[in-house]
Design an enzyme around this catalytic site. Structure first.
Site, PDB file in Angstrom:
ATOM      1  N   LYS A 120       0.922  -1.437  -0.215  1.00  0.00           N
ATOM      2  CA  LYS A 120       0.190   0.049  -0.094  1.00  0.00           C
ATOM      3  C   LYS A 120       0.901   1.460   0.055  1.00  0.00           C
ATOM      4  CE  LYS A 120      -4.140  -1.903   1.783  1.00  0.00           C
ATOM      5  NZ  LYS A 120      -4.479  -2.747   2.761  1.00  0.00           N
ATOM      6  N   LYS A 202      -4.061  -8.872 -11.311  1.00  0.00           N
ATOM      7  CA  LYS A 202      -4.977  -9.888 -10.738  1.00  0.00           C
ATOM      8  C   LYS A 202      -6.277  -8.630 -10.860  1.00  0.00           C
ATOM      9  CE  LYS A 202      -4.853  -9.724  -4.852  1.00  0.00           C
ATOM     10  NZ  LYS A 202      -6.221 -10.405  -5.055  1.00  0.00           N
ATOM     11  N   LYS A 205      -8.886  -2.867  -6.366  1.00  0.00           N
ATOM     12  CA  LYS A 205     -10.075  -1.872  -6.525  1.00  0.00           C
ATOM     13  C   LYS A 205      -8.881  -0.780  -6.835  1.00  0.00           C
ATOM     14  CE  LYS A 205     -10.869   0.159  -2.865  1.00  0.00           C
ATOM     15  NZ  LYS A 205     -10.298   1.886  -2.131  1.00  0.00           N
TER      16      LYS A 205
END
Ligand code: TRP
Length: 338
Positions: A120, A202, A205
């Site tokens: 992230k 993959k 979102k």
């Protein structure tokens, strides 16, 4: 004196549902489908993780909308509120107390190694404390209900490992003779290959490459049209095993249909456009009944709130019993109820 809250040997299914965006078919095959199947067999606690979502979502309206949308999606897909508990994570605020206790048992170095945190940050998210401590809140989520079985996507393996370590550390420090927390197992369906997104990476979102579970009409057609394929011309044979459209068809089509399409690919004269049309039909068909139920649920928001309220009540009872014992074991004096 509070006794151990959990019955040894009992299977308790626990899992969190993301509420940081619209649920997509990657979520469905990776987790939701398993959730719905398992709750028919065992007592289950499924919660929409709005505290977790706050690590990235900073807009109240958006958080609220996604939370309700996730609840409606579950009910539409067949979650049975008479058997199991569906609720909003933040309706059990005791979770934060357990999280604090776990913080004090967790080496910073363990969280620094968490790949989902590193990913992230690499994607450009700011390193807030919530993001860093995300796995510990997840450990509390699982352990506060005495969860033994955690259906998740393969990307959550490390988080479940952190949960297991946390349970072991607590038991070892405070109750080695009579452990409070069961050591949970991840329940990962390995036969589900990674669901590719429309760009072939993959489906996620954060890559913006998703197809929503309830997409339909123009939105669905456009998403499907954008699925990346190679430039093999219509008449030429194609390799189904390297194609993104075929990879998605694998998830939806039955074996007979799939074999038929595979042969058409290999033979040539069957274009990616044909395959995409087929995929669109398959998706619409697969979620047709759920889409109908969803329409009804959207018209009855009070019913949805009642389900969440009842689920939260049951969850709080269980969490309360857990925390009474945990306070006792850790030496946190409570003066209530008076
Ligand atoms: N981190 C999980 C995910 O991204 C969501 C989650 C939060 C969860 N708490 C949980 C999953 C507890 C299982 C159990 O999918």
């Amino acid at each position: 004196m509070p006794v151990n809250p959990f019955t040894p040997g009992e299977t308790i299914v626990v899992s969190g549902i993301q509420s940081s965006g619209t649920l997509h078919i990657g979520n469905y095959f990776g987790a939701l489908r398993q959730h719905i199947a398992l709750q028919k067999a065992h007592p289950s606690y499924y919660f929409i993780v709005n505290y977790h979502a706050m690590t990235t979502v900073k807009d109240a309206g958006e958080l609220r909308a996604h939370t309700l949308d996730a609840a409606i999606t579950y009910l539409a897909l067949g979650f049975d509120p008479d058997r199991s508990n569906l609720f909003v994570q933040s309706d059990v605020p005791l979770l934060n107390e357990l999280t604090w206790i776990f913080f004090c048992l967790t080496p910073v170095s363990q969280l620094e190694k968490a790949t989902s945190y590193k990913d992230k940050i690499a994607q450009g998210l700011s390193a807030n404390c919530g993001l860093f401590n995300y796995p510990i809140l997840q450990a509390s989520d699982i352990l506060i209900y005495g969860g033994t079985t955690v259906p998740v996507g393969a990307d959550q393996r490390q988080h479940i490992e952190i949960t297991r370590n946390t349970a072991q550390r607590f038991n070892h420090s405070f109750c080695p003779e009579d452990p409070v927390f069961p050591i949970p197992e991840a329940y990962i369906v390995d036969s589900v290959a990674v669901v590719p997104g429309i760009d072939g990476r993959k489906m996620s979102k954060s890559y913006g490459n998703t197809i929503g579970i309830f997409d339909e009409g123009k939105v669905l057609s456009q998403r499907i049209r954008r699925i990346v394929t190679d430039s093999t011309p219509l008449h030429a044979p194609k390799d189904p095993d390297t194609d993104n459209v075929f990879a998605l068809l694998r998830l939806f089509a039955d074996n007979v249909k799939l074999e038929e399409i595979r042969e058409a690919y290999l033979k040539g004269g069957y274009g990616y456009g044909h395959a995409k049309k087929e995929l669109e039909q398959q998706i619409l068909h697969h979620f047709a009944a759920a889409r109908e139920r969803r329409r009804e649920l959207l018209a009855h928001p009070d019913y949805v709130m009642d389900v969440l309220r009842q689920g939260a009540r049951n969850a709080r009872l269980r969490a309360d019993a857990c925390m009474e014992r945990v306070r006792e074991l850790t030496g946190l004096i409570t003066t209530y109820p008076a």
